[in-house]
Design an enzyme around this catalytic site. Structure first.
Site, PDB file in Angstrom:
ATOM      1  N   ARG A 176       0.682  -1.274  -0.078  1.00  0.00           N
ATOM      2  CA  ARG A 176       0.090  -0.073  -0.023  1.00  0.00           C
ATOM      3  C   ARG A 176       0.952   1.366   0.120  1.00  0.00           C
ATOM      4  O   ARG A 176       0.592   2.241  -0.630  1.00  0.00           O
ATOM      5  CB  ARG A 176      -1.061  -0.208   1.235  1.00  0.00           C
ATOM      6  CG  ARG A 176      -2.287  -0.807   1.039  1.00  0.00           C
ATOM      7  CD  ARG A 176      -1.913  -2.188   0.179  1.00  0.00           C
ATOM      8  NE  ARG A 176      -3.393  -2.665   0.396  1.00  0.00           N
ATOM      9  CZ  ARG A 176      -3.958  -3.622   1.302  1.00  0.00           C
ATOM     10  NH1 ARG A 176      -3.016  -3.792   2.260  1.00  0.00           N
ATOM     11  NH2 ARG A 176      -5.034  -4.159   0.867  1.00  0.00           N
ATOM     12  N   ASP A 205       0.066  -6.714  -3.302  1.00  0.00           N
ATOM     13  CA  ASP A 205      -1.250  -6.450  -3.185  1.00  0.00           C
ATOM     14  C   ASP A 205      -2.055  -5.698  -4.226  1.00  0.00           C
ATOM     15  O   ASP A 205      -1.289  -5.490  -5.104  1.00  0.00           O
ATOM     16  CB  ASP A 205      -1.539  -5.734  -1.636  1.00  0.00           C
ATOM     17  CG  ASP A 205      -2.697  -6.103  -0.930  1.00  0.00           C
ATOM     18  OD1 ASP A 205      -3.826  -6.270  -1.458  1.00  0.00           O
ATOM     19  OD2 ASP A 205      -3.056  -6.516   0.078  1.00  0.00           O
ATOM     20  N   HIS A 276      -6.546  -9.944  -3.445  1.00  0.00           N
ATOM     21  CA  HIS A 276      -5.541  -9.060  -3.453  1.00  0.00           C
ATOM     22  C   HIS A 276      -4.590  -9.206  -4.544  1.00  0.00           C
ATOM     23  O   HIS A 276      -3.435  -8.950  -4.190  1.00  0.00           O
ATOM     24  CB  HIS A 276      -4.887  -9.285  -2.012  1.00  0.00           C
ATOM     25  CG  HIS A 276      -6.136  -8.586  -0.891  1.00  0.00           C
ATOM     26  ND1 HIS A 276      -6.188  -7.414  -0.677  1.00  0.00           N
ATOM     27  CD2 HIS A 276      -6.798  -9.186   0.000  1.00  0.00           C
ATOM     28  CE1 HIS A 276      -7.087  -7.495   0.364  1.00  0.00           C
ATOM     29  NE2 HIS A 276      -7.485  -8.189   0.581  1.00  0.00           N
ATOM     30  N   ASP A 338      -6.435 -14.057   2.348  1.00  0.00           N
ATOM     31  CA  ASP A 338      -7.744 -13.418   3.039  1.00  0.00           C
ATOM     32  C   ASP A 338      -8.513 -12.759   1.775  1.00  0.00           C
ATOM     33  O   ASP A 338      -8.232 -12.331   0.650  1.00  0.00           O
ATOM     34  CB  ASP A 338      -6.833 -12.367   3.866  1.00  0.00           C
ATOM     35  CG  ASP A 338      -5.951 -11.327   3.068  1.00  0.00           C
ATOM     36  OD1 ASP A 338      -5.276 -11.925   2.267  1.00  0.00           O
ATOM     37  OD2 ASP A 338      -6.109 -10.095   3.253  1.00  0.00           O
ATOM     38  N   GLU A 339      -9.851 -12.446   2.450  1.00  0.00           N
ATOM     39  CA  GLU A 339     -10.553 -11.540   1.711  1.00  0.00           C
ATOM     40  C   GLU A 339     -10.333 -11.778  -0.012  1.00  0.00           C
ATOM     41  O   GLU A 339     -10.375 -10.892  -0.517  1.00  0.00           O
ATOM     42  CB  GLU A 339     -10.210 -10.125   1.894  1.00  0.00           C
ATOM     43  CG  GLU A 339     -10.074  -9.730   3.366  1.00  0.00           C
ATOM     44  CD  GLU A 339     -10.049  -8.221   3.582  1.00  0.00           C
ATOM     45  OE1 GLU A 339     -10.348  -7.506   4.540  1.00  0.00           O
ATOM     46  OE2 GLU A 339      -8.953  -7.882   3.071  1.00  0.00           O
ATOM     47  N   TYR A 430      -3.514  -4.932  15.172  1.00  0.00           N
ATOM     48  CA  TYR A 430      -3.466  -4.354  14.112  1.00  0.00           C
ATOM     49  C   TYR A 430      -2.967  -2.703  14.632  1.00  0.00           C
ATOM     50  O   TYR A 430      -3.814  -1.932  14.887  1.00  0.00           O
ATOM     51  CB  TYR A 430      -4.962  -4.060  13.510  1.00  0.00           C
ATOM     52  CG  TYR A 430      -5.026  -5.237  12.482  1.00  0.00           C
ATOM     53  CD1 TYR A 430      -4.437  -6.720  12.712  1.00  0.00           C
ATOM     54  CD2 TYR A 430      -5.635  -5.151  11.331  1.00  0.00           C
ATOM     55  CE1 TYR A 430      -4.623  -7.599  11.867  1.00  0.00           C
ATOM     56  CE2 TYR A 430      -6.075  -6.184  10.385  1.00  0.00           C
ATOM     57  CZ  TYR A 430      -5.210  -7.242  10.608  1.00  0.00           C
ATOM     58  OH  TYR A 430      -5.376  -8.482   9.681  1.00  0.00           O
ATOM     59  N   PHE A 431      -1.642  -2.564  14.238  1.00  0.00           N
ATOM     60  CA  PHE A 431      -1.039  -1.261  14.500  1.00  0.00           C
ATOM     61  C   PHE A 431      -1.305  -0.271  13.398  1.00  0.00           C
ATOM     62  O   PHE A 431      -0.871   0.963  13.819  1.00  0.00           O
ATOM     63  CB  PHE A 431       0.342  -1.352  14.958  1.00  0.00           C
ATOM     64  CG  PHE A 431       0.618  -2.121  16.064  1.00  0.00           C
ATOM     65  CD1 PHE A 431      -0.335  -2.845  16.913  1.00  0.00           C
ATOM     66  CD2 PHE A 431       1.988  -2.490  16.685  1.00  0.00           C
ATOM     67  CE1 PHE A 431      -0.205  -3.425  18.102  1.00  0.00           C
ATOM     68  CE2 PHE A 431       2.286  -3.472  17.655  1.00  0.00           C
ATOM     69  CZ  PHE A 431       1.313  -3.514  18.509  1.00  0.00           C
ATOM     70  N   THR A 481      -0.591  -0.722   5.574  1.00  0.00           N
ATOM     71  CA  THR A 481      -0.045   1.062   5.310  1.00  0.00           C
ATOM     72  C   THR A 481      -0.920   1.902   4.407  1.00  0.00           C
ATOM     73  O   THR A 481      -0.292   2.690   3.833  1.00  0.00           O
ATOM     74  CB  THR A 481       1.397   0.983   4.696  1.00  0.00           C
ATOM     75  OG1 THR A 481       1.321   0.030   3.509  1.00  0.00           O
ATOM     76  CG2 THR A 481       2.357   0.359   5.761  1.00  0.00           C
ATOM     77  N   GLU A 482      -2.159   1.505   4.341  1.00  0.00           N
ATOM     78  CA  GLU A 482      -2.907   2.532   3.543  1.00  0.00           C
ATOM     79  C   GLU A 482      -2.952   3.738   3.881  1.00  0.00           C
ATOM     80  O   GLU A 482      -2.796   4.786   3.142  1.00  0.00           O
ATOM     81  CB  GLU A 482      -4.399   2.035   3.620  1.00  0.00           C
ATOM     82  CG  GLU A 482      -4.785   0.826   2.883  1.00  0.00           C
ATOM     83  CD  GLU A 482      -4.806  -0.485   3.838  1.00  0.00           C
ATOM     84  OE1 GLU A 482      -4.059  -0.569   4.769  1.00  0.00           O
ATOM     85  OE2 GLU A 482      -5.590  -1.605   3.312  1.00  0.00           O
TER      86      GLU A 482
HETATM   87  C1  ACM Z   1      -6.332  -8.928   6.599  1.00  0.00           C
HETATM   88  O1  ACM Z   1      -6.534  -8.035   7.251  1.00  0.00           O
HETATM   89  N1  ACM Z   1      -6.948  -8.819   5.472  1.00  0.00           N
HETATM   90  C2  ACM Z   1      -5.427  -9.947   6.865  1.00  0.00           C
END
Ligand code: ACM
Length: 558
Positions: A176, A205, A276, A338-339, A430-431, A481-482
């Site tokens: 990102r 990604d 992704h 994921d997703e 999730y930092f 890092t979006e």
């Molecule tokens: C994730 O946050 N999509 C692993």
């Protein structure tokens, strides 16, 4: 100036298993220091020499114990060894234990192996004045010439320590926002300083592909660059009009891996698939379900475009895995997973035909089919697959590691099913989330995760029965890092939350018997953390102060 470090409360972070006052005479370190180390600890000895010389200006020599024996001890020494007794104690347990003793002119660091010695040396660094963490000695002599740090006196002390978990990590999304290689090296150093041992690199990604693949050069030539980026919160649908991107060369990645190995950090690479992947589809539309030309993603969020399930796409993925395995010696290869939306497969005649021939009852099962095929290739290369917890929805190899991000539920389920697990739940780890739900905080994806909350996280949920606890390898923080455009900002997001996490994954769990310096409760942790922040300052870390962002860090002034 002689600086005396008091014992037995040197504010070591993460807290060791035990710290106690030792016997004998103190150690006085000054202008010339010997490191006595066998050849098998050459890497650890050289690393120590470099940082000591830099930070103190002292003359440091490394000698073999064979040469040191029989010589009258002149000056002080730091003695490194692998101790058979510690090695025996570590059998069947997490490796990395050490014993550090300050006594009678010597600092003795014995480890259960080279990693244990290295962690003992990280503790030793924390016994020294903060100024010695700098890249050059700040004590100047007459005429402004560097004179080296003055003598440091260490009181007799015994530290006994071992890690609780084997996977102590941090994830970084370099897709990102591309992060410079120098930052990756700095992050590895900081992980090692906190006795962490995994850097999970999210290399690909929708919005950028950072991994060079010789057989498919367009992945970086096209996929590494996007036309512009979302700006403000994605809800605002604004864009900055500024191209962004970059990629690492193979030598950059080899350098990172070697640098990390010297610091006992494993770089676990991730190539996210079958979702992704918009950056890859922009480079090679033939991998997609519509073959439509796409641009590298510019908005944040989940895209409906995913890989098609054709044989040549699986071969393409195998090529990527092959080159990844050649670059990264990590025993683990992360395949993401994921997703992954299934809308394109549901519409694709080829995907539906595949469902029929494979006897799959639902489109959802296609992802499991895909993962099984690519995972078989990873296994054939002698590596273990890691995937986000969605991979549990399909068949995965028995030795696959599940990364539990949607809470700890997936981790519990995986452990019960006999899989190894790394805990990475978004609510605690999730930092990219803000520290506080406060307009003074810099723009973040959401909030909030204060340091106290991170410190409250225990990687082993009570739902995991005793006989399955060994499946919890450990935990790691995630930095997507979006909303993290620079490495400076990344440091802010990590620190000091990473200090809290490091203690929870290294130190004994709350309630266990810990030493007089190691009470694992936040009230005891916070003063030590406050003290530790001065070390981070000397290491030039853009950490968030405990009472909130500085004016330079705050959104209020932007
Ligand atoms: C994730 O946050 N999509 C692993």
């Amino acid at each position: 100036m002689v600086r005396v470090v008091s014992a037995p409360s040197p504010a070591i972070l993460p807290a060791p298993v035990s710290v106690r006052r030792g016997a004998g005479r103190p150690v006085r370190l000054s202008g010339a220091v010997r490191i006595v180390a066998p050849r098998s600890l050459g890497s650890e000895a050289r690393w120590l020499r470099r940082i000591l010389e830099e930070g103190t200006g002292w003359r440091v020599e490394v000698v073999d114990p064979g040469d040191a024996d029989g010589r009258a001890p002149t000056g002080s020494a730091v003695v490194l060894e692998v101790a058979a007794a510690l090695r025996r104690q570590s059998r069947g347990r997490v490796a990395g234990g050490y014993r550090l003793e300050v006594r009678d002119g010597h600092v003795r660091v014995a480890g259960d192996g080279p990693a244990g010695v290295f962690y003992g040396l990280q503790t030793f660094r924390q016994l020294l004045p903060d100024a010695t963490l700098r890249r050059a000695s700040v004590t100047t002599g007459s005429g402004g010439r560097p004179a080296g740090a003055g003598p440091v006196v260490l009181e007799p002390l015994v530290v006994e320590d071992r890690p609780r978990f084997s996977w102590r990590g941090a994830h970084l999304d370099v897709s990102r926002h591309f992060m410079p290689k120098t930052f990756l090296l700095k992050l590895v150093d900081l992980l090692a300083f906190h006795k962490c041992n995994v850097l999970h690199l999210h290399l690909t990604d929708d919005q950028g592909w950072r991994l060079p693949v010789d057989r498919h050069p367009l992945l970086v030539e096209v996929g590494a660059w996007r036309r512009q980026s979302s700006t403000g919160h994605r809800r605002e649908r604004r864009f900055d009009g500024v191209p962004h991107g970059g990629y690492y060369t193979k030598d950059d990645l080899r350098e990172l891996v070697a640098f990390a190995a010297e610091r006992h950090v494993t770089v676990v690479p991730e190539v996210d698939m079958p979702g992704h992947v918009v950056a890859a589809l922009a480079a090679y539309p033939v991998l997609g379900n519509t073959h439509r030309r796409l641009e590298v993603g510019t908005r944040w969020g989940v895209y409906s475009q995913v890989l098609n399930l054709e044989e040549r796409t699986l071969e393409f993925c195998a090529d990527i895995v092959d080159e990844l395995c050649d670059l990264f010696p990590s025993p683990f290869v992360h395949l993401g997973g994921d997703e992954c939306p299934t809308t394109e497969w549901a519409r694709s005649p080829k995907a539906r035909a595949l469902m029929a021939t494979e006897g799959l009852a639902s489109v959802r099962q296609l992802q499991g089919w895909f993962t099984k095929r690519v995972a078989a290739h990873v296994t054939a290369r002698g590596r273990r697959v890691v995937g986000w917890d969605e991979i549990l929805e399909g068949p995965v190899p028995d030795d696959a590691v599940v990364m539990s991000w949607r809470g700890v539920k997936g981790g519990v389920e995986a452990a019960l099913a006999g899989h190894d697990v790394v805990m990475a739940p978004e609510e605690w780890l999730y930092f990219d989330w803000a520290y506080r739900d406060d307009p003074a905080e810099p723009l973040a994806i959401r909030g909030s995760t204060p340091v106290e909350k991170v410190y409250s996280f225990d990687p082993v949920p009570p739902e995991v029965p005793e006989d399955r606890r060994h499946h919890v390898l450990g935990a790691q923080c995630q930095l997507w890092t979006e909303y993290v455009p620079t490495s400076d900002r990344a440091e802010y997001q990590y620190f000091p939350r990473l200090c809290a996490l490091a203690e929870r994954i290294w130190s004994p769990s709350q309630g266990a018997s810990v030493g007089d310096d190691g009470v694992a409760a936040y009230e005891a942790f916070e003063p030590r953390l406050a003290r530790h922040l001065r070390r981070l300052a000397a290491l030039d870390v853009n950490y968030r102060p405990l009472d909130g962002p500085t004016p330079g860090q705050s959104r209020k002034w932007r």
